[in-house]
Design an enzyme around this catalytic site. Structure first.
Site, PDB file in Angstrom:
ATOM      1  N   CYS A   2       0.850  -1.179   0.000  1.00 52.43           N
ATOM      2  CA  CYS A   2       0.000   0.000   0.000  1.00 52.43           C
ATOM      3  C   CYS A   2       0.888   1.232   0.000  1.00 52.43           C
ATOM      4  O   CYS A   2       2.113   1.133   0.126  1.00 52.43           O
ATOM      5  CB  CYS A   2      -0.917   0.023   1.222  1.00 52.43           C
ATOM      6  SG  CYS A   2      -2.050  -1.388   1.331  1.00 52.43           S
ATOM      7  N   GLY A  28      -1.242   0.875  -4.935  1.00 53.80           N
ATOM      8  CA  GLY A  28      -2.565   0.358  -4.604  1.00 53.80           C
ATOM      9  C   GLY A  28      -3.644   1.082  -5.370  1.00 53.80           C
ATOM     10  O   GLY A  28      -3.663   2.308  -5.409  1.00 53.80           O
ATOM     11  N   ASN A 101       0.994  -0.003   5.742  1.00 56.43           N
ATOM     12  CA  ASN A 101       1.501  -0.740   4.591  1.00 56.43           C
ATOM     13  C   ASN A 101       2.228  -1.973   5.105  1.00 56.43           C
ATOM     14  O   ASN A 101       3.175  -1.861   5.878  1.00 56.43           O
ATOM     15  CB  ASN A 101       2.465   0.140   3.777  1.00 56.43           C
ATOM     16  CG  ASN A 101       3.128  -0.623   2.647  1.00 56.43           C
ATOM     17  OD1 ASN A 101       2.560  -1.557   2.097  1.00 56.43           O
ATOM     18  ND2 ASN A 101       4.341  -0.225   2.304  1.00 56.43           N
ATOM     19  N   GLY A 102       1.788  -3.151   4.699  1.00 56.03           N
ATOM     20  CA  GLY A 102       2.426  -4.381   5.138  1.00 56.03           C
ATOM     21  C   GLY A 102       1.405  -5.440   5.482  1.00 56.03           C
ATOM     22  O   GLY A 102       0.266  -5.406   5.005  1.00 56.03           O
ATOM     23  N   TYR A 257      10.030  -4.571  -8.561  1.00 60.69           N
ATOM     24  CA  TYR A 257       8.741  -4.229  -9.174  1.00 60.69           C
ATOM     25  C   TYR A 257       7.944  -3.156  -8.455  1.00 60.69           C
ATOM     26  O   TYR A 257       7.400  -2.243  -9.080  1.00 60.69           O
ATOM     27  CB  TYR A 257       7.879  -5.498  -9.263  1.00 60.69           C
ATOM     28  CG  TYR A 257       6.457  -5.262  -9.729  1.00 60.69           C
ATOM     29  CD1 TYR A 257       6.158  -5.106 -11.077  1.00 60.69           C
ATOM     30  CD2 TYR A 257       5.412  -5.193  -8.818  1.00 60.69           C
ATOM     31  CE1 TYR A 257       4.858  -4.885 -11.507  1.00 60.69           C
ATOM     32  CE2 TYR A 257       4.095  -4.988  -9.225  1.00 60.69           C
ATOM     33  CZ  TYR A 257       3.826  -4.821 -10.569  1.00 60.69           C
ATOM     34  OH  TYR A 257       2.543  -4.605 -10.983  1.00 60.69           O
ATOM     35  N   THR A 303       7.799  -1.567 -15.816  1.00 59.29           N
ATOM     36  CA  THR A 303       8.841  -1.716 -14.805  1.00 59.29           C
ATOM     37  C   THR A 303      10.125  -2.308 -15.354  1.00 59.29           C
ATOM     38  O   THR A 303      11.212  -2.034 -14.852  1.00 59.29           O
ATOM     39  CB  THR A 303       8.331  -2.607 -13.659  1.00 59.29           C
ATOM     40  OG1 THR A 303       6.972  -2.286 -13.389  1.00 59.29           O
ATOM     41  CG2 THR A 303       9.146  -2.401 -12.402  1.00 59.29           C
ATOM     42  N   ASP A 365      10.778  -9.149 -18.700  1.00 60.22           N
ATOM     43  CA  ASP A 365       9.831  -8.729 -17.668  1.00 60.22           C
ATOM     44  C   ASP A 365      10.589  -8.600 -16.357  1.00 60.22           C
ATOM     45  O   ASP A 365      11.661  -9.172 -16.178  1.00 60.22           O
ATOM     46  CB  ASP A 365       8.694  -9.740 -17.519  1.00 60.22           C
ATOM     47  CG  ASP A 365       7.401  -9.087 -17.028  1.00 60.22           C
ATOM     48  OD1 ASP A 365       7.449  -7.909 -16.606  1.00 60.22           O
ATOM     49  OD2 ASP A 365       6.352  -9.747 -17.085  1.00 60.22           O
ATOM     50  N   ASP A 366      10.010  -7.801 -15.436  1.00 59.32           N
ATOM     51  CA  ASP A 366      10.663  -7.638 -14.138  1.00 59.32           C
ATOM     52  C   ASP A 366      10.607  -8.925 -13.325  1.00 59.32           C
ATOM     53  O   ASP A 366      11.529  -9.267 -12.597  1.00 59.32           O
ATOM     54  CB  ASP A 366      10.031  -6.481 -13.359  1.00 59.32           C
ATOM     55  CG  ASP A 366       8.523  -6.627 -13.279  1.00 59.32           C
ATOM     56  OD1 ASP A 366       8.047  -7.413 -12.436  1.00 59.32           O
ATOM     57  OD2 ASP A 366       7.822  -5.960 -14.054  1.00 59.32           O
TER      58      ASP A 366
END
Length: 504
Positions: A2, A28, A101-102, A257, A303, A365-366
């Site tokens: 987030c 997010g 966040n987490g 990412y 990314t 791709d990442d």
């Protein structure tokens, strides 16, 4: 994953928070929220959708206050509903709002403690509401009417003692100030900075440095693992280490990412780290396929671009943009639901046929997580006329669940789980597949800050830095995870502590 922001100022902060949340929108897209404090009154607006969907002019005009916090949510647990949108609020003590966040890994234990010992009720499935109530309980025990910085830090120390997992937190105590703290492993990022305006200093706390930079704040630094910051309403900053033990072990997937390339996390430039990933990957390709027949390197936007550019340069192969991205479609990896993710890939990307026709194409791709996106993009490349389609991942195979706030909790959802690289290539339809080695990924990131001795690489190696994750926990989160439909948004600003007349 987030995005969070907290600001203390001497002027209205809602617009600064809004602009910062737009910058953090990549973290997010499920819901967004802002709460501000004006004197002893809180004004809160939150709901489902992206920032520009949740906040309209009428909402911003009502969000008047000189300090506040904001949040953009991406669901990893619970449901995708407005009830899960943050910030959360609890009225006792003081009136506290919190954004997180987490992911907490002992949330069931905490819920039981909150009900049986702390006599607190949890109203949602969000671990952020649990974290808020733990903090509120500890503040109520150690605090007083005239709350001091030392009392706040004491409460955070007790919160660290009780809580396990990954958490970067901003909280606002009504009429007192803004709090920020980071878990003792520093898994999720948190930075803080300041700017001088008309004779006073404003402070901002955020998930990424780019939110500070775009608002004109100077980056002071990263909050250290286990450290807490308190900025009172007068603009005084207090910082203290609140965890008994701490070791910086940031999530390496932030650099792969999650974070924006223009951010600096724990003194590491994300963009430079991604360039180095491309160099490492090119060297591996030259070792494993020295006589390769790659005609062109094409990134899968966005990314992977830095890694793809460096990879192409070190291979001596042309770099081309082969896909045009629809900017109005969000990041498919963080969309809440496999069906929605599948439907969005072809809406998001469209190939430029001339860059594929008759060529042996290396897509970069990442990372490759579920494999759904990779499978569809490879098919799109073939339909555009590619002779062969190879794919390279700037990250190692994602084989294990992530329990620290990234939406990859169930091992059976991961395309690399219990599969060899050859088997993965067959599943996604590639002629050849190559992954970054974990040692090379760590070195590419660590080169930016050699003082970091350990990263959380659990989704690659199954080693969880908090040491408390077992098979029972992994099985439980796999069972309870669900992608729920979003519920209707509430069109009104919620006002805590006063009645607001809204003509919406």
């Amino acid at each position: 994953m987030c995005g969070i922001i907290g600001i203390v100022s001497q002027q209205p902060v809602a617009q600064i928070i809004y602009d910062g949340l737009l910058v953090l929108q990549h973290r997010g897209q499920d819901s967004a929220g802002i709460v501000v404090c004006e004197g002893e009154k809180l004004k809160l607006r939150k709901g489902n959708g992206q920032v520009s969907d949740v906040f309209h002019t009428r909402h911003m005009l009502d969000l008047v206050g000189n300090m506040g916090i904001g949040h953009v949510r991406y669901p990893t647990a619970g449901c995708s509903s407005s009830a899960e949108a943050q910030p959360f609020y609890v009225n006792s003590p003081y009136g506290i709002t919190l954004a997180h966040n987490g992911n907490l890994t002992n949330v069931e234990k905490l819920k039981a403690e909150l009900y049986e010992s702390d006599l607190r009720h949890i109203n949602t499935q969000s671990d952020s509401e649990v974290l808020l109530n733990v903090l509120a309980h500890e503040l109520q025990i150690s605090g007083s009417l005239n709350l001091t910085a030392d009392q706040i830090f004491s409460a955070i120390s007790e919160t660290h003692r009780r809580v396990e997992g990954a958490y970067a937190v901003v909280a606002m105590v009504t009429g007192k100030g803004i709090i920020g703290f980071r878990d003792p492993s520093g898994i999720r990022p948190m930075v803080y900075g300041k700017r001088d305006t008309a004779g006073y200093t404003e402070y901002m706390i955020a998930s990424e440095s780019v939110a500070l930079q775009t608002a004109g704040f100077d980056l002071i630094g990263d909050l250290k693992p286990g450290e807490a910051i308190f900025i009172d309403v007068e603009g005084n900053m207090h910082i203290k280490q609140c965890a008994k033990t701490s070791t910086l072990s940031p999530c390496i997937f932030e650099y792969v990412y999650l974070a924006r390339p223009d951010s600096i996390i724990d003194d590491i430039y994300v963009y430079k780290a991604r360039l180095r990933m491309g160099v490492k990957l090119a060297r591996k390709i030259l070792r494993e396929m020295p006589k390769h027949d790659i005609d062109v390197v094409i990134p899968i936007p966005d990314t992977s671009r830095p890694s793809a550019m460096e990879l192409a340069y070190h291979l001596g192969v042309k770099y081309r943009e082969g896909f045009i991205k629809n900017r109005y479609i969000g990041r498919t990896f963080i969309m809440p639901g496999q069906t929605l993710r599948k439907r969005s890939v072809r809406q998001k990307l469209n190939p430029i046929d001339i860059e594929f026709k008759g060529k042996n194409v290396l897509l970069v791709d990442d990372s490759i997580v579920r494999g759904t996106t990779s499978q569809q993009i490879i098919q799109m490349a073939r339909e555009a006329g590619a002779a062969k389609v190879y794919i390279a991942s700037a990250a190692p195979p994602v084989r294990y669940p992530n329990v620290y706030g990234i939406d990859m909790p169930a091992a059976e959802e991961l395309v690399a789980h219990n599969r060899s690289e050859k088997e993965i290539a067959e599943v996604i339809g590639a002629d050849w597949l190559i992954y970054q080695d974990l040692e090379d990924l760590i070195d590419a990131v660590q080169k930016g800050n050699r003082s970091i001795k350990e990263f959380d690489c659990s989704c690659f190696d199954g080693k969880y830095v908090t040491k408390t994750i077992d098979d029972e926990y992994l099985n439980r989160i796999s069972r309870i995870r669900s992608d729920s439909a979003m519920q209707d948004d509430n069109e009104n600003v919620t006002v805590i502590g006063m009645e607001l007349h809204n003509n919406a």
